[in-house]
Design an enzyme around this catalytic site. Structure first.
Site, PDB file in Angstrom:
ATOM      1  N   THR A 209       0.848  -1.194   0.000  1.00 47.65           N
ATOM      2  CA  THR A 209       0.000   0.000   0.000  1.00 47.65           C
ATOM      3  C   THR A 209       0.883   1.244   0.000  1.00 47.65           C
ATOM      4  O   THR A 209       2.093   1.136  -0.283  1.00 47.65           O
ATOM      5  CB  THR A 209      -0.993  -0.020   1.191  1.00 47.65           C
ATOM      6  OG1 THR A 209      -1.936   1.053   1.052  1.00 47.65           O
ATOM      7  CG2 THR A 209      -0.287   0.129   2.530  1.00 47.65           C
ATOM      8  N   ASN A 210       0.329   2.429   0.256  1.00 50.76           N
ATOM      9  CA  ASN A 210       1.137   3.656   0.311  1.00 50.76           C
ATOM     10  C   ASN A 210       0.595   4.566   1.408  1.00 50.76           C
ATOM     11  O   ASN A 210      -0.343   4.199   2.116  1.00 50.76           O
ATOM     12  CB  ASN A 210       1.161   4.342  -1.057  1.00 50.76           C
ATOM     13  CG  ASN A 210      -0.242   4.688  -1.508  1.00 50.76           C
ATOM     14  OD1 ASN A 210      -0.933   5.465  -0.860  1.00 50.76           O
ATOM     15  ND2 ASN A 210      -0.688   4.079  -2.600  1.00 50.76           N
ATOM     16  N   ARG A 211       1.167   5.753   1.515  1.00 50.41           N
ATOM     17  CA  ARG A 211       0.893   6.611   2.678  1.00 50.41           C
ATOM     18  C   ARG A 211      -0.322   7.528   2.502  1.00 50.41           C
ATOM     19  O   ARG A 211      -0.563   8.379   3.359  1.00 50.41           O
ATOM     20  CB  ARG A 211       2.127   7.460   2.989  1.00 50.41           C
ATOM     21  CG  ARG A 211       3.285   6.650   3.552  1.00 50.41           C
ATOM     22  CD  ARG A 211       4.492   7.543   3.788  1.00 50.41           C
ATOM     23  NE  ARG A 211       4.097   8.811   4.365  1.00 50.41           N
ATOM     24  CZ  ARG A 211       4.566  10.002   3.993  1.00 50.41           C
ATOM     25  NH1 ARG A 211       5.459  10.082   3.026  1.00 50.41           N
ATOM     26  NH2 ARG A 211       4.158  11.099   4.567  1.00 50.41           N
TER      27      ARG A 211
END
Ligand code: PMT
Length: 408
Positions: A209-211
């Site tokens: 995933t990412n931030r």
């Protein structure tokens, strides 16, 4: 400004500040501009000025209590009736309460029960204004789409000089007018916003995933709804509550986001892709949790479907807005994405800049149009960035005329 507020119902909240007497002048301006104004006072406000003054000038009863045997649900009826809530002056106390969802009197209960736009005009001593707790509460309100008319510098009641004087009535009334004018300018549009990250599963307990927090996309959804659009929000996993009156569809992966976008597509007139969609996903998802065996583990990744590129071929007259989160060559990379994906606008954020990008309440963006022209904005709250993007969409729509209806 004469009669610009004809037909509008405004709730004027007055709280306990020495500037409470200035609310009388604000009330007069609003009434002269044609608004119907209902005044709600906190108990501290009544220490500074009597309800009768407001009652005479508004030609309406002034409400001071949550509890009235003749109207058991006053907070709900009033909350539904008004077009806008203006709190002027707003003390540090009421700002803190609303930012934290505390509803312990009529005005705070109305503020947290209503889905109408809220404008607040703080007034307080300079040390209170600069206090980090107050500033944090203001940034919470800003993130929720509350418009803050910042105070002015000058002599304060304490005898000191500093920031904290209630803004001039003309600025406060102008903020009310501009908030109400914008309210309807996207009426008739169906705006689809994507927000947040996607999760690409590796096994039943792990994912890539990412931030992204979803804050940028949620601010866009809230702002578009506030300007009269029907809003569909396709959201990756976030902790954010669904904005009022927005149709939220929750998804996990890029593929689920793609399917959700395509399902809604026939109804959409404007697409804003603020989501940080994963570019790659594991080629295979293990059905069982991967076991640790002290050997290196190689994950084979494959590209995810590019949602913007896919809808491009069936865009009809829709307006397509993309985002670009970059760490180098920001503008040139954003321009090439704009071209590759056939966008009307791209919003570039240099996520290496302090105050820009992921998981913050602020952003620093440059909006680039299809002619390559760039408009750089200063550091603004994500709510304000959203308004600026919607202003650009509005401009595009007036240039394109009524052509931006969906093609089925
Ligand atoms: O959510 P926040 O914490 O508030 O942070 C906001 C943000 C930084 C995530 C947001 O402002 C932002 O920049 N979103 C886009 C981030 C991004 O990953 O962009 P990109 O350069 O990878 O993609 C370009 C555009 O193509 C984006 O509009 C993206 O939604 C879209 N895209 C990307 C991949 C894919 N498979 N399909 C797509 O449609």
């Amino acid at each position: 400004m004469e009669m610009d507020l004809q037909g509008k119902h405004i709730l004027l909240g007055v709280t306990g500040s020495i500037a409470a007497y200035k609310s009388v002048l604000i009330l007069r301006h609003l009434v002269q501009a044609g608004a119907q104004v209902t005044v709600v006072m906190t108990s501290s406000a009544q220490q500074f000025i009597a309800p009768l003054t407001f009652q005479i000038l508004s030609h309406r009863p002034v409400f001071t209590s949550l509890f009235d045997p003749s109207d058991e649900i006053r907070h709900l009826t009033l909350a539904e009736q008004v077009d806008l809530i203006l709190i002027a002056p707003a003390t540090a106390n009421i700002i803190g309460k609303i930012a934290n969802g505390i509803a312990d009197d009529l005005l705070t209960t109305l503020a947290v029960a209503s889905s109408s736009p809220i404008v607040i005009a703080p007034a307080m001593d300079g040390d209170m204004w600069t206090h980090p707790v107050l500033q944090r509460n203001l940034s919470v309100l800003d993130g929720l789409g509350v418009h803050v008319v910042s105070p002015e510098e000058g002599p304060l009641a304490s005898g000191k000089e500093g920031m904290g004087r209630l803004a001039l009535e003309s600025r406060i009334v102008a903020a009310v007018l501009s908030r109400l004018r914008k309210r309807e300018d996207l009426k008739g549009e169906t705006v689809l916003v994507t927000a947040g990250p996607t999760r690409e599963p590796i096994d039943p307990v792990r994912h890539i995933t990412n931030r992204s927090s979803g804050k940028m996309g949620y601010a866009l959804a809230r702002a578009a709804q506030g300007r009269g659009a029907r809003v569909i929000l396709i959201s990756g996993p976030t902790h954010l509550p669904a904005p009022p009156k927005v149709e939220r569809i929750s998804v996990q992966s890029a593929e689920e986001m793609r399917e959700a976008v395509l399902r809604c597509w026939s109804e959409v007139t404007v697409l804003m892709m603020a989501a940080a969609v994963a570019d790659y996903r594991p080629r295979r998802r293990s059905d069982q949790k991967l076991k640790k065996d002290h050997e290196p583990l190689f994950l084979e990744l494959e590209p995810t479907p590019d949602i913007l590129s896919e809808v491009r071929s069936r865009r009809g007259h829709r307006i397509l807005i993309g985002f670009a989160a970059e760490t180098e060559d920001v503008l040139s990379r954003a321009r090439s994405k704009l071209e590759q994906k056939g966008l009307d606008l791209i919003v570039a954020n240099d996520v290496t800049q302090e105050g820009a990008g992921f998981d913050l309440d602020t952003n620093i963006v440059t909006i680039i149009d299809a002619n390559g022209e760039a408009m750089a904005l200063p550091k603004l709250s994500k709510a304000e960035v959203a308004e600026r993007i919607l202003d650009r969409i509005k401009e595009l729509k007036s240039r394109l005329g009524t052509g931006s209806r969906p093609i089925h």
